[in-house]
Design a protein around this motif. Structure first.
Motif, PDB file in Angstrom:
ATOM      1  N   GLU A 260      47.216  45.535  92.699  1.00 46.57           N
ATOM      2  CA  GLU A 260      48.242  44.283  92.268  1.00 46.57           C
ATOM      3  C   GLU A 260      47.825  42.965  93.004  1.00 46.57           C
ATOM      4  OE1 GLU A 260      52.377  46.564  91.585  1.00 46.57           O
ATOM      5  OE2 GLU A 260      51.501  46.464  93.489  1.00 46.57           O
ATOM      6  N   ALA A 263      44.810  41.485  91.279  1.00 43.82           N
ATOM      7  CA  ALA A 263      45.236  40.757  89.954  1.00 43.82           C
ATOM      8  C   ALA A 263      46.016  39.495  90.276  1.00 43.82           C
ATOM      9  CB  ALA A 263      46.255  41.509  89.381  1.00 43.82           C
ATOM     10  N   ALA A 264      46.680  39.480  91.160  1.00 43.09           N
ATOM     11  CA  ALA A 264      47.044  38.122  91.772  1.00 43.09           C
ATOM     12  C   ALA A 264      46.064  37.052  92.121  1.00 43.09           C
ATOM     13  CB  ALA A 264      48.255  37.954  92.797  1.00 43.09           C
ATOM     14  N   ALA A 267      44.223  35.840  88.862  1.00 50.43           N
ATOM     15  CA  ALA A 267      45.037  34.769  88.480  1.00 50.43           C
ATOM     16  C   ALA A 267      44.721  33.231  88.988  1.00 50.43           C
ATOM     17  CB  ALA A 267      46.319  35.048  88.184  1.00 50.43           C
ATOM     18  N   HIS A 268      44.799  33.395  90.422  1.00 47.34           N
ATOM     19  CA  HIS A 268      44.463  32.241  91.072  1.00 47.34           C
ATOM     20  C   HIS A 268      42.909  31.526  90.737  1.00 47.34           C
ATOM     21  CE1 HIS A 268      48.018  31.341  93.382  1.00 47.34           C
ATOM     22  NE2 HIS A 268      48.198  32.841  93.674  1.00 47.34           N
ATOM     23  N   TYR A 269      42.156  32.549  90.617  1.00 49.16           N
ATOM     24  CA  TYR A 269      40.550  32.149  90.353  1.00 49.16           C
ATOM     25  C   TYR A 269      40.241  31.910  88.902  1.00 49.16           C
ATOM     26  CZ  TYR A 269      35.580  33.119  90.232  1.00 49.16           C
ATOM     27  OH  TYR A 269      34.378  32.908  89.892  1.00 49.16           O
ATOM     28  N   LYS A 270      41.111  32.233  88.193  1.00 54.84           N
ATOM     29  CA  LYS A 270      40.881  31.609  86.698  1.00 54.84           C
ATOM     30  C   LYS A 270      41.509  30.285  86.764  1.00 54.84           C
ATOM     31  CE  LYS A 270      42.176  32.610  82.067  1.00 54.84           C
ATOM     32  NZ  LYS A 270      43.161  33.329  81.073  1.00 54.84           N
ATOM     33  N   GLU A 271      42.574  29.874  87.364  1.00 57.63           N
ATOM     34  CA  GLU A 271      43.156  28.578  87.469  1.00 57.63           C
ATOM     35  C   GLU A 271      41.839  27.693  88.168  1.00 57.63           C
ATOM     36  OE1 GLU A 271      46.809  28.377  89.231  1.00 57.63           O
ATOM     37  OE2 GLU A 271      47.668  29.667  87.635  1.00 57.63           O
TER      38      GLU A 271
END
Length: 276
Positions: A260, A263-264, A267-271
């Motif tokens: 988890e 995964a968080a 998500a930050h890395y994608k941004e």
């Protein structure tokens, strides 16, 4: 058929490859039944009738649920036939998904045992990421931090290392830097331009508990600020202020699994990648 209540269930996971897919699916489903203990029987690399017969013998000795990923029709048919004879549920995990692909694409699949484990560019990217991550654990080799995709910072026992390794398995080069009271962070951290930097924290109670267990395993004295709740709270407060000042995202891992947390971070890395 009347309802049957079990305190445990035998899970027979039969694969002609590594079995990783089956294990992940079985554990995800078993986790939804908190009162039932799943006893896993994993059979990887089952590629012959002789190997399959040994598996069937085990299933007969400990009946339960059979999940399989077998590409060969002959092996699949033999397994399903025998399970039907002994009254054991038997499910091909990939069959429904393959059916959707076949229907949507209008073409048949090309059977490949362990097809997800081919030595392609993605595979070697993951190996490269693992090598980098292992070399940059716990603040090592800060001189090339800018080559990282992600840098994790946090006090001791915030799961920096296992999270880094998990991310590396996803192909993300990850370094981690410990935040230690009285010791400055490496100056290279102020100079990086490429990586996403993420802070990790947890509750003081959780950190103290983990640290106490760590000292216990080492037979070390626990009369130290390392496990003093007020000192730990001060470390966490310092990390919060540091991340706020630098504009780094901060993740509380107190009630998160490694998966988890990762995964968080992803998500930050994608941004972060989209903004670059």
């Amino acid at each position: 058929m009347p309802d049957r209540i079990h305190s445990y269930v035998h899970l027979h996971l039969v694969s002609d490859a590594t079995g990783e897919t089956l294990i992940a699916v079985a554990r995800a489903v078993a986790a939804q039944y908190a009162s039932v203990r799943a006893i896993e029987h994993v059979y990887p690399l089952v590629r012959s009738q002789k190997q399959l017969e040994r598996v069937i013998t085990d299933i007969e000795d400990a009946p339960g649920i059979v999940l399989y990923t077998l590409i060969g029709a002959e092996l699949s048919e033999r397994l399903e036939k025998r399970c039907k004879e002994i009254g054991t549920p038997c499910v091909s995990v990939l069959a429904p998904v393959l059916g959707v692909f076949r229907s949507y694409l209008g073409t048949e699949s090309t059977p490949r045992i362990g097809g997800q484990h081919v030595l392609n560019t993605e595979y070697f990217r993951r190996i490269d990421a693992l090598n980098y991550t292992l070399l940059h654990d716990d603040g090592q080799m800060p001189e090339d931090l800018n080559e990282a995709d992600v840098v994790l910072v946090g006090i001791s026992r915030t799961s920096k290392t296992p999270t880094s390794i998990y991310l590396a398995n996803r192909g993300i080069k990850t370094a981690n830097i410990p935040v230690v009271p009285g010791i400055p962070l490496p100056p290279q951290l102020d100079e990086v331009t490429k990586p996403l930097i993420v802070g990790l924290i947890a509750s003081p109670e959780r950190i103290v508990q983990i640290r106490q267990n760590r000292l216990l395993s080492l037979n070390a004295d626990d009369n130290t600020a390392y496990v003093d709740k007020s000192s730990v709270a001060a470390e966490i407060a310092f990390t919060r202020k540091l991340c706020a000042r630098q504009g780094w995202p901060l993740i509380d891992v107190t009630r998160r699994s490694i998966e988890e947390t990762a995964a968080a971070i992803l998500a930050h890395y994608k941004e972060h990648a989209n903004d670059a």
